[in-house]
Enzyme design. Structure first.
Site, PDB file in Angstrom:
ATOM      1  N   ASP A   1      -7.940  12.332  17.179  1.00 63.24           N
ATOM      2  CA  ASP A   1      -7.985  10.858  17.540  1.00 63.24           C
ATOM      3  C   ASP A   1      -9.092  10.789  18.680  1.00 63.24           C
ATOM      4  OD1 ASP A   1      -7.428   8.480  19.081  1.00 63.24           O
ATOM      5  OD2 ASP A   1      -5.379   8.609  17.984  1.00 63.24           O
ATOM      6  N   PHE A   2      -9.869   9.662  18.334  1.00 67.03           N
ATOM      7  CA  PHE A   2     -11.119   9.342  19.144  1.00 67.03           C
ATOM      8  C   PHE A   2     -10.840   9.043  20.725  1.00 67.03           C
ATOM      9  CE2 PHE A   2     -15.272  10.195  17.086  1.00 67.03           C
ATOM     10  CZ  PHE A   2     -14.713  10.426  15.687  1.00 67.03           C
ATOM     11  N   ARG A   3      -9.717   8.591  20.722  1.00 60.30           N
ATOM     12  CA  ARG A   3      -9.082   8.296  22.168  1.00 60.30           C
ATOM     13  C   ARG A   3      -9.005   9.428  22.983  1.00 60.30           C
ATOM     14  NH1 ARG A   3      -4.890   4.210  19.360  1.00 60.30           N
ATOM     15  NH2 ARG A   3      -5.012   5.825  18.025  1.00 60.30           N
TER      16      ARG A   3
ATOM     17  N   HIS B   1     -12.793   2.763   0.187  1.00 60.70           N
ATOM     18  CA  HIS B   1     -12.491   1.938   0.982  1.00 60.70           C
ATOM     19  C   HIS B   1     -13.665   0.667   0.715  1.00 60.70           C
ATOM     20  CE1 HIS B   1     -12.641   5.357   4.293  1.00 60.70           C
ATOM     21  NE2 HIS B   1     -11.480   4.920   4.096  1.00 60.70           N
TER      22      HIS B   1
ATOM     23  N   GLU C   1     -14.367  -0.012  15.517  1.00 64.07           N
ATOM     24  CA  GLU C   1     -14.231  -1.269  16.119  1.00 64.07           C
ATOM     25  C   GLU C   1     -13.802  -1.317  17.473  1.00 64.07           C
ATOM     26  OE1 GLU C   1     -10.712  -3.008  14.098  1.00 64.07           O
ATOM     27  OE2 GLU C   1     -11.609  -2.910  12.070  1.00 64.07           O
ATOM     28  N   ASN C   2     -13.273   0.015  17.760  1.00 66.09           N
ATOM     29  CA  ASN C   2     -12.918   0.197  19.096  1.00 66.09           C
ATOM     30  C   ASN C   2     -13.538   1.207  20.027  1.00 66.09           C
ATOM     31  OD1 ASN C   2     -10.219  -1.254  19.121  1.00 66.09           O
ATOM     32  ND2 ASN C   2      -9.924   0.190  17.495  1.00 66.09           N
TER      33      ASN C   2
ATOM     34  N   ASN D   1       0.973  -1.226  -0.005  1.00 67.42           N
ATOM     35  CA  ASN D   1       0.031  -0.155  -0.085  1.00 67.42           C
ATOM     36  C   ASN D   1       0.853   1.319   0.154  1.00 67.42           C
ATOM     37  OD1 ASN D   1      -1.847   2.075   0.506  1.00 67.42           O
ATOM     38  ND2 ASN D   1      -2.566   1.261   2.261  1.00 67.42           N
TER      39      ASN D   1
ATOM     40  N   LYS E   1       3.267   0.816   3.151  1.00 63.15           N
ATOM     41  CA  LYS E   1       2.955  -0.472   4.065  1.00 63.15           C
ATOM     42  C   LYS E   1       3.025  -1.521   3.438  1.00 63.15           C
ATOM     43  CE  LYS E   1      -0.441   2.496   6.409  1.00 63.15           C
ATOM     44  NZ  LYS E   1      -1.821   2.936   6.517  1.00 63.15           N
TER      45      LYS E   1
ATOM     46  N   GLU F   1      -8.017  -5.159   5.229  1.00 64.05           N
ATOM     47  CA  GLU F   1      -7.891  -4.774   3.946  1.00 64.05           C
ATOM     48  C   GLU F   1      -6.720  -5.606   3.165  1.00 64.05           C
ATOM     49  OE1 GLU F   1      -8.558  -0.631   5.306  1.00 64.05           O
ATOM     50  OE2 GLU F   1      -9.305  -0.225   3.170  1.00 64.05           O
TER      51      GLU F   1
ATOM     52  N   ARG G   1      -2.697  -1.927  -3.477  1.00 61.14           N
ATOM     53  CA  ARG G   1      -3.840  -1.202  -3.202  1.00 61.14           C
ATOM     54  C   ARG G   1      -3.699  -0.125  -4.218  1.00 61.14           C
ATOM     55  NH1 ARG G   1      -4.920   3.343   1.284  1.00 61.14           N
ATOM     56  NH2 ARG G   1      -7.075   3.801   0.827  1.00 61.14           N
TER      57      ARG G   1
ATOM     58  N   HIS H   1     -17.640   2.016   7.754  1.00 66.12           N
ATOM     59  CA  HIS H   1     -16.213   2.063   8.009  1.00 66.12           C
ATOM     60  C   HIS H   1     -15.818   3.514   8.729  1.00 66.12           C
ATOM     61  CE1 HIS H   1     -12.001   1.136   6.649  1.00 66.12           C
ATOM     62  NE2 HIS H   1     -11.857   2.382   6.970  1.00 66.12           N
ATOM     63  N   LEU H   2     -15.599   3.473  10.137  1.00 63.34           N
ATOM     64  CA  LEU H   2     -15.380   4.554  10.840  1.00 63.34           C
ATOM     65  C   LEU H   2     -13.676   4.539  11.357  1.00 63.34           C
ATOM     66  CD1 LEU H   2     -18.449   4.965  12.841  1.00 63.34           C
ATOM     67  CD2 LEU H   2     -18.143   5.511  10.622  1.00 63.34           C
TER      68      LEU H   2
ATOM     69  N   ARG I   1     -11.443  15.601   8.013  1.00 62.64           N
ATOM     70  CA  ARG I   1     -12.035  15.909   6.982  1.00 62.64           C
ATOM     71  C   ARG I   1     -13.463  16.336   7.359  1.00 62.64           C
ATOM     72  NH1 ARG I   1     -10.738  10.685   3.945  1.00 62.64           N
ATOM     73  NH2 ARG I   1      -8.604  11.022   3.403  1.00 62.64           N
TER      74      ARG I   1
HETATM   75  P1  ADP Z   1      -7.083   5.114   8.705  1.00 61.31           P
HETATM   76  O1  ADP Z   1      -7.030   3.678   8.230  1.00 61.31           O
HETATM   77  O2  ADP Z   1      -7.982   5.813   8.194  1.00 61.31           O
HETATM   78  O3  ADP Z   1      -5.911   5.958   9.077  1.00 61.31           O
HETATM   79  P2  ADP Z   1      -7.901   3.552  11.311  1.00 61.31           P
HETATM   80  O4  ADP Z   1      -8.873   2.491  10.884  1.00 61.31           O
HETATM   81  O5  ADP Z   1      -6.463   2.861  11.621  1.00 61.31           O
HETATM   82  O6  ADP Z   1      -7.654   4.744  10.309  1.00 61.31           O
HETATM   83  O7  ADP Z   1      -8.470   4.297  12.526  1.00 61.31           O
HETATM   84  C1  ADP Z   1      -7.692   5.263  13.155  1.00 61.31           C
HETATM   85  C2  ADP Z   1      -8.582   6.148  14.253  1.00 61.31           C
HETATM   86  O8  ADP Z   1      -9.090   5.026  15.076  1.00 61.31           O
HETATM   87  C3  ADP Z   1      -7.555   6.890  15.261  1.00 61.31           C
HETATM   88  O9  ADP Z   1      -7.625   8.113  14.943  1.00 61.31           O
HETATM   89  C4  ADP Z   1      -8.638   6.789  16.463  1.00 61.31           C
HETATM   90  O10 ADP Z   1      -9.246   7.813  16.376  1.00 61.31           O
HETATM   91  C5  ADP Z   1      -9.312   5.529  16.186  1.00 61.31           C
HETATM   92  N1  ADP Z   1      -8.958   4.659  17.449  1.00 61.31           N
HETATM   93  C6  ADP Z   1      -8.072   3.410  17.588  1.00 61.31           C
HETATM   94  N2  ADP Z   1      -7.757   2.754  18.478  1.00 61.31           N
HETATM   95  C7  ADP Z   1      -8.924   3.317  19.310  1.00 61.31           C
HETATM   96  C8  ADP Z   1      -9.507   3.069  20.650  1.00 61.31           C
HETATM   97  N3  ADP Z   1      -8.903   2.023  21.461  1.00 61.31           N
HETATM   98  N4  ADP Z   1     -10.517   3.687  21.094  1.00 61.31           N
HETATM   99  C9  ADP Z   1     -11.291   4.775  20.269  1.00 61.31           C
HETATM  100  N5  ADP Z   1     -10.796   5.231  19.194  1.00 61.31           N
HETATM  101  C10 ADP Z   1      -9.706   4.368  18.681  1.00 61.31           C
END
Ligand code: ADP
Length: 402
Positions: free
Chosen positions: A289-291, A185, A340-341, A7, A14, A390, A96, A213-214, A246
């Site tokens: 970043d959602f964390r 995606h 997923e998280n 990729n 990658k 993917e 990819r 796909h978030l 975005r």
């Molecule tokens: P991309 O492939 O578009 O770069 P990813 O699918 O890897 O994105 O998602 C990255 C995002 O997932 C991070 O910016 C973060 O916000 C979120 N993320 C990753 N791990 C966690 C977690 N444990 N809890 C909440 N959000 C998470």
């Protein structure tokens, strides 16, 4: 077969080496800052003689992608931490490729005409397609005779009907410039919807599935009878839901308004929409970043609450729209980093969907990262947490063609 999945970005590459029989990842890694000072390769072996699965980081000059591919091959065949004896063990390479325009509705074996067609689509993805081509050329040079396969982000969405892919613009823009919705995606949407049908024990040809796909980039798709009938990203990945940086959908008139108020050029406005908007912008620049946002939300920080609430409403509205587009929905799948998280994000989104009979099981929904059916037993619509893969999807496509 051993498949090398590549990729390529403009300054990154990658990779994963996948054994297609067991579907095990033998090694994976990332080359960063290609063509820039301070370039490095980060490599993790999982198979071969190496007993350690630790990341190995090597800072080394990489003047271009050919050097990067050579370093990948060197790492994979290294006597100490390599996972194969020689380059000859790589049976095929899966690339990819971001934009396949209307040319490609499936993956293809790469030849000169395919490369030319990818080049022609570069107008639509100026940052990605040229980088993908550089990666393909580098692999061809270093692995002559090894089949190379292109797997397109846009291909899965090519089944969309005209009424879903056309914009309300003068039709001549479609005729002359192919201005339309393409979606991205696609590999993930295809992989996740297929896995969802498997988990439900049903044939995908009889199901209506919505995939959310978030990730940092985010898109939703409506998959009816195994075919994509609508998706939220458009001509470019800027359209649709609010993402990490975005904007997603906005009133197009905002662009002119902001350009005038802030004295910005069109390129500068585009930069704001791509890199400074989304939850990063909504949180006043706090984080994409959602964390971080979740942590802030839990502490009651207004910036984070605003960003998360706005994000979740937008995603929920798309799910509602796609249920209408398909006249029903059997399953909703959350995938990618945030999907997923993010139990809290999933719960907030699903709260809006009670009217459709969506009900989560709060205990199972606490899952992070693992495959799980997270809907309650009496939910009318099944909801899944379904990790995407993917790279594996690209490896499978590559095997199918070789
Ligand atoms: P991309 O492939 O578009 O770069 P990813 O699918 O890897 O994105 O998602 C990255 C995002 O997932 C991070 O910016 C973060 O916000 C979120 N993320 C990753 N791990 C966690 C977690 N444990 N809890 C909440 N959000 C998470």
């Amino acid at each position: 077969m051993k498949i090398l999945v590549i990729n390529c970005g403009s300054s990154s590459l990658k990779f994963q080496l996948i054994d297609s029989a067991s579907e095990d990842v033998l090694a994976k890694g990332l080359c960063e800052r290609i063509g820039i000072d301070g370039s490095q390769i980060v490599y993790t072996p999982f198979g071969g003689k190496s007993v350690s699965h630790d990341k190995i980081t090597t800072v080394t000059p990489m003047k271009d992608h050919t050097v990067a591919v050579q370093l990948v091959i060197d790492a994979l065949t290294d006597p100490g931490h390599g996972v194969i004896e020689s380059l000859k063990e790589i049976d095929a390479v899966g690339h990819r490729v971001v934009h396949g325009g209307e040319e490609f509705s499936t993956s293809v074996i790469i030849d000169e005409s395919v490369k030319e067609a990818i080049r022609k689509c570069s107008d639509l993805a100026p940052l990605h397609n040229p980088a993908n081509l550089i990666g393909i050329d580098a692999c061809e040079r270093l692995m002559p005779g090894v089949p190379q396969v292109a797997v397109f982000d846009t291909a899965f969405h090519q089944t969309m009907p005209e009424k879903a892919y056309l914009y309300g613009l003068p039709y001549e823009y479609y005729e002359k410039y192919r201005v339309r919705r393409y979606g991205f995606h696609g590999t993930s949407h295809s992989f996740v919807s297929a896995r969802c049908a498997e988990l439900m024990g049903r044939d995908i040809s009889e199901l209506k599935i919505i995939v959310a796909h978030l990730g940092n980039g985010a898109s939703l798709s409506a998959v009816m009878n195994g075919k994509c009938v609508d998706t939220s990203m458009g001509l470019t990945p800027l359209e649709g839901v609010i993402m990490g940086t975005r904007s997603g959908d906005i009133d197009p008139a905002i662009m002119q308004y902001i350009a005038a108020k802030e004295n910005l050029s069109m390129d500068e406005v585009m930069d704001v929409l791509n890199k400074k908007s989304g939850v990063l912008g909504l949180s006043g620049g706090f984080s994409s970043d959602f964390r971080d946002l979740e942590a802030g939300y839990n502490k009651g920080e207004a910036n984070c609450i605003r960003a998360i609430e706005t994000y979740c409403l937008r995603v929920a509205k798309y799910i509602g729209a796609y249920a209408a587009a398909m006249n029903g929905v059997d399953a909703i799948c959350f995938t990618a980093g945030v999907g997923e998280n993010g139990p809290m994000i999933r719960a907030k989104i699903c709260e809006y969907l009670g009217f459709m009979g969506v009900k989560l099981d709060d205990i199972v929904n606490a899952v992070r990262g693992d495959e799980a059916e997270i809907s309650a037993v009496d939910s009318k619509v099944k909801v899944f947490n379904l990790p995407t893969n993917e790279e594996l999807a690209i490896a499978r496509e590559t095997v199918n063609l070789c």
